[in-house]
Design a protein around this motif. Structure first.
Motif, short mmCIF file in Angstrom:
data_model
loop_
_atom_site.label_atom_id
_atom_site.label_comp_id
_atom_site.label_asym_id
_atom_site.label_seq_id
_atom_site.Cartn_x
_atom_site.Cartn_y
_atom_site.Cartn_z
N GLU A 32 -63.19 -2.94 -28.13
CA GLU A 32 -63.40 -2.50 -26.74
C GLU A 32 -62.30 -3.06 -25.84
O GLU A 32 -61.75 -2.36 -24.99
CB GLU A 32 -64.78 -2.97 -26.26
CG GLU A 32 -65.20 -2.36 -24.96
CD GLU A 32 -66.60 -2.78 -24.57
OE1 GLU A 32 -66.76 -3.18 -23.40
OE2 GLU A 32 -67.51 -2.74 -25.42
N ARG A 33 -61.96 -4.35 -26.05
CA ARG A 33 -60.89 -4.96 -25.24
C ARG A 33 -59.56 -4.27 -25.54
O ARG A 33 -58.78 -3.99 -24.63
CB ARG A 33 -60.80 -6.47 -25.55
CG ARG A 33 -59.82 -7.23 -24.64
CD ARG A 33 -59.76 -8.71 -24.99
NE ARG A 33 -59.33 -8.98 -26.34
CZ ARG A 33 -58.05 -9.02 -26.74
NH1 ARG A 33 -57.09 -8.80 -25.89
NH2 ARG A 33 -57.76 -9.28 -28.00
N THR B 8 -59.58 -0.98 -23.85
CA THR B 8 -59.42 -1.20 -22.41
C THR B 8 -57.96 -1.51 -22.08
O THR B 8 -57.40 -0.96 -21.13
CB THR B 8 -60.33 -2.36 -21.93
OG1 THR B 8 -61.67 -2.07 -22.28
CG2 THR B 8 -60.22 -2.56 -20.43
N LYS C 148 -55.49 0.67 -19.89
CA LYS C 148 -54.76 0.09 -18.76
C LYS C 148 -53.27 0.39 -18.88
O LYS C 148 -52.61 0.75 -17.91
CB LYS C 148 -54.98 -1.43 -18.71
CG LYS C 148 -56.27 -1.87 -18.10
CD LYS C 148 -56.32 -3.40 -18.07
CE LYS C 148 -57.63 -3.92 -17.54
NZ LYS C 148 -57.67 -5.40 -17.54
#
Length: 185
Positions: free
Chosen positions: A36-37, A40, A44
């Motif tokens: 998930e990071r 993300t 970004k």
């Protein structure tokens, strides 16, 4: 002792197994959080790239807009300067035309005065006794004077045309007399 040891080993094995399950669950959770990071961070990064592209696009649009505005302003300035030059040239042309028209009118009047004297004296001379040769010469002088007077009148008419004051007049035309006048001149 052996049974106690075996029971403790079993307990330890169950406890290890539970710890391994919890560790596996924790690793699964950690892995999903890491994914998930990563997603993300990837989002970004992609968003930042998109924003950078949009920023560059707007910078280019702004630059092109400024250039177009400058070109338009330069064209307006050029048109303004050309209009001033045209107005000045028109004023000069009007002034020169007026000077030329005045000159032609004055010159025509100055030529007309002595020419009328010649015509008047030739009419007086015609009433006197003359030989045939003198009469023919007098007619030639009168004819040449009439032609010259006609040219002066044409110059005056040209001045009248330029000022818009020309009046059209109707005169009879005699081709035979005109040809005789030309031949005698």
């Amino acid at each position: 002792n052996h049974k106690k040891l075996h029971a403790k080993q079993t307990e330890l094995f169950i406890s290890n197994n539970q710890l391994l399950v919890k560790l596996k669950e924790a690793l699964q959770t950690l892995k999903s959080l890491d994914i998930e990071r990563y997603n993300t961070e990837k989002l970004k990064t992609e968003t930042k790239k998109s924003l950078d592209i949009i920023d560059k696009f707007y910078e280019n649009v702004l630059l092109i807009s400024v250039i177009l505005v400058l070109i338009i302003l330069l064209n307006i300035w050029s048109l303004y300067k050309n209009e001033k030059k045209l107005k000045k040239a028109k004023e000069v042309a009007v002034k020169q035309t007026k000077i030329k028209t005045d000159f032609l009118a004055h010159m025509s009047h100055e030529i007309r005065t002595p020419l009328n004297s010649i015509l008047g004296f030739s009419e007086q001379l015609e009433k006197s006794e003359l030989s045939d040769d003198q009469r023919r010469q007098l007619v030639s002088v009168q004819s040449a004077s009439q032609i010259l007077l006609s040219i002066v009148n044409d110059i005056l008419d040209l001045s009248k045309i330029e000022t818009g004051k020309l009046n059209i007049q109707n005169f009879p035309f005699f081709p035979r007399k005109t040809i005789d006048d030309i031949v005698s001149t």
